[in-house]
Write a protein that holds these residues in place. Structure first.
Motif, PDB file in Angstrom:
ATOM      1  N   ALA A  94       0.814  -1.217   0.000  1.00  0.00           N
ATOM      2  CA  ALA A  94       0.000   0.000   0.000  1.00  0.00           C
ATOM      3  C   ALA A  94       0.842   1.260   0.000  1.00  0.00           C
ATOM      4  O   ALA A  94       0.326   2.354  -0.270  1.00  0.00           O
ATOM      5  N   VAL A  95       2.132   1.136   0.307  1.00  0.00           N
ATOM      6  CA  VAL A  95       3.042   2.273   0.419  1.00  0.00           C
ATOM      7  C   VAL A  95       3.839   2.402  -0.874  1.00  0.00           C
ATOM      8  O   VAL A  95       4.184   1.401  -1.511  1.00  0.00           O
ATOM      9  N   VAL A  96       4.129   3.630  -1.286  1.00  0.00           N
ATOM     10  CA  VAL A  96       4.968   3.836  -2.457  1.00  0.00           C
ATOM     11  C   VAL A  96       6.316   3.156  -2.241  1.00  0.00           C
ATOM     12  O   VAL A  96       6.794   3.015  -1.112  1.00  0.00           O
ATOM     13  N   TYR A 125       1.015   7.002   6.264  1.00  0.00           N
ATOM     14  CA  TYR A 125       1.896   6.501   5.210  1.00  0.00           C
ATOM     15  C   TYR A 125       1.640   7.211   3.887  1.00  0.00           C
ATOM     16  O   TYR A 125       0.624   7.891   3.692  1.00  0.00           O
ATOM     17  N   SER A 126       2.611   7.058   2.984  1.00  0.00           N
ATOM     18  CA  SER A 126       2.551   7.645   1.639  1.00  0.00           C
ATOM     19  C   SER A 126       2.087   6.572   0.664  1.00  0.00           C
ATOM     20  O   SER A 126       2.763   5.556   0.475  1.00  0.00           O
ATOM     21  N   ALA A 127       0.921   6.797   0.056  1.00  0.00           N
ATOM     22  CA  ALA A 127       0.360   5.850  -0.906  1.00  0.00           C
ATOM     23  C   ALA A 127       0.540   6.379  -2.321  1.00  0.00           C
ATOM     24  O   ALA A 127       0.686   7.587  -2.532  1.00  0.00           O
ATOM     25  N   ASN A 136      -0.199  15.147 -11.769  1.00  0.00           N
ATOM     26  CA  ASN A 136       1.162  15.705 -11.711  1.00  0.00           C
ATOM     27  C   ASN A 136       1.685  15.833 -10.282  1.00  0.00           C
ATOM     28  O   ASN A 136       2.726  16.444 -10.054  1.00  0.00           O
ATOM     29  N   TYR A 137       0.965  15.275  -9.305  1.00  0.00           N
ATOM     30  CA  TYR A 137       1.413  15.259  -7.921  1.00  0.00           C
ATOM     31  C   TYR A 137       2.197  13.971  -7.650  1.00  0.00           C
ATOM     32  O   TYR A 137       2.106  12.988  -8.385  1.00  0.00           O
ATOM     33  N   SER A 138       2.926  13.957  -6.543  1.00  0.00           N
ATOM     34  CA  SER A 138       3.788  12.825  -6.217  1.00  0.00           C
ATOM     35  C   SER A 138       3.015  11.626  -5.665  1.00  0.00           C
ATOM     36  O   SER A 138       3.209  10.491  -6.119  1.00  0.00           O
ATOM     37  N   HIS A 139       2.166  11.858  -4.668  1.00  0.00           N
ATOM     38  CA  HIS A 139       1.545  10.750  -3.962  1.00  0.00           C
ATOM     39  C   HIS A 139       0.399  11.270  -3.112  1.00  0.00           C
ATOM     40  O   HIS A 139       0.097  12.472  -3.126  1.00  0.00           O
TER      41      HIS A 139
END
Length: 435
Positions: A94-96, A125-127, A136-139
């Motif tokens: 689930a995490v990048v 967390y970062s998904a 165009n966003y990271s996460h």
């Protein structure tokens, strides 16, 4: 003691996985230090567990002797008193993907204050980008709740409380902590990049410096510490808004508790000194803030007590007359010690083993180089800044500090790594003991 400090003590809270490539507790070969403190006894690091990639948080919930360690790539480990460890939660799917230099990942962990009677835990967390996050966003920032049974997190019990689009991969903040009133404090960075400007960064009232998620409380939740009621629901949201949050009934998003932060990396709640937030600086200064309800801590108008982006003449208050609050701790990136490059927030020491640290705020710079920092909130000085000493750490203490924690007896825990990046298995959990 100054009248301002006395007031803050009285009101309390009422009034680099996630850093710079955050990276066990072992002194590097050839490491030496001349940094000393005249009034703080020597300390040492005792290793409790090792083999982590990048341990960025540790918690000691009530009702158990276990410690829980959050490892940045996506696992939570249950560490028993003998040092044995088992995976309590695996969120890697689930995490990048994180490796090398990366400020994303599994970044924060907290247990419900009524644990184990109320066996819930909260994970930040970062998904990968979810619905509502621009392409165009990271996460996507995720705050989730899990049920804990038999020392492990029940994976299919996950309940998402909050999702926030994150423009860039850095400046994520990520720490979580419950206050004495039972509400959850959530630290969130300004959205990344540099200078709080660019894609995903809105403008604010200070035209001389572009950008300003840290100063704009209406457009998004970035650059702030939020306060949520996890035991209720407000207007259909999966969490409640405390009625005394500062923007309730005013312009702005109600989740905000305080704002004006760049990258708040680790926070703690102390019975005497309230909410303490370490905010990683841009390029010149690091700071620790004593955070109060509705406080504005200056970014990106100020970096610590100094103007950011302009040569003098920066404001000390907003157009509405709200003050830009100065930090209680500030140190430079260069110059006389203490100095460093990325602050890591700690705790006011309330244990019994380290007499010389009692009622001192113990924290570090990410590039610790064998030392910790100790600030004295009780010092009677002419300044509102807390005086800071650098204290060498003997024993098994690695060059990079990622996070701090407390065990149930109030003794200090430190997460460290031999690596400056998210790689390898040199991450370790240590306890501070007399040197």
């Amino acid at each position: 003691m100054s009248s301002r400090r006395s007031f803050l003590r009285a009101v309390g809270l009422a009034g680099v996985g996630g850093l710079a490539g955050l990276a066990g507790c072992q002194t590097p070969d050839g490491q030496s230090t001349t940094r000393t403190s005249a009034d703080v006894h020597a300390v040492a690091a005792e290793r409790l567990a090792s083999g982590f990639v990048s341990p960025v948080d540790v918690r000691a919930p009530a009702g158990t002797d276990a410690l829980y360690v959050a490892d940045q790539p996506g696992r939570v480990y249950n560490v028993d008193p003998e040092g044995g460890q088992a995976v309590a939660l695996d969120l890697r799917d689930a995490v990048v993907d994180v490796s090398g230099y990366d400020e994303r990942g599994l970044l924060g962990l907290a247990f419900h204050p009524d644990f184990p009677d109320d066996p819930r835990a909260y994970v930040r967390y970062s998904a990968p980008r979810r619905s509502g996050t621009p392409t165009n966003y990271s996460h996507t920032f995720v705050l989730a709740e899990f049920r804990v049974e038999g020392g492990a997190f029940v994976r299919d019990s996950e309940r998402t409380l909050l999702e926030i689009p994150e423009p860039q991969s850095n400046h994520n903040g990520g720490d979580l902590a419950f206050g004495p009133e039972g509400h959850l404090y959530v630290a969130i960075g300004d959205g990344g990049g540099g200078g709080d400007a660019g894609t995903g960064h809105v403008t604010d009232w200070y035209e001389r410096v572009p950008g300003g998620n840290g100063q704009n409380v209406e457009a998004n939740l970035l650059g702030s510490v939020l306060r949520l009621d996890v035991d209720s629901r407000t207007d259909g949201a999966p969490y409640g808004i405390p009625a005394d949050n500062p923007l309730v009934g005013r312009a702005g998003l109600d989740e905000h508790y305080a704002w004006g932060f760049r990258n708040p990396w680790r926070l703690s709640v102390d019975s005497a000194f309230g909410l303490l937030v370490a905010d990683v600086g841009q390029s010149r200064y690091e700071e620790v803030d004593q955070v109060v309800r509705g406080g504005n801590y200056g970014w990106n108008v100020r970096e610590g007590t100094h103007c950011y982006g302009v040569d003098g003449g920066c404001p000390s208050e907003t157009p509405d007359g709200d003050p830009l609050r100065p930090p209680v701790v500030e140190y430079p990136h260069s110059g006389p010690e203490p100095s460093g490059i990325a602050v890591v927030g700690g705790y006011v020491y309330r244990g019994d083993a380290l007499d010389g640290l009692r009622e001192r705020y113990v924290f570090a710079d990410w590039r610790a180089e064998g030392s910790l920092f100790v600030a004295d909130p009780t010092a009677d000085t002419q300044s509102d800044r807390w005086p800071v000493s650098a204290v060498p750490v003997a024993g098994e203490f690695a060059p990079y500090v990622l996070s701090f924690g407390e065990d149930r007896a109030g003794e200090l825990l430190v997460c460290t790594s031999q690596n400056a990046r998210v790689t390898g298995t040199s991450g370790a959990l240590c306890r501070l003991v007399p040197g």
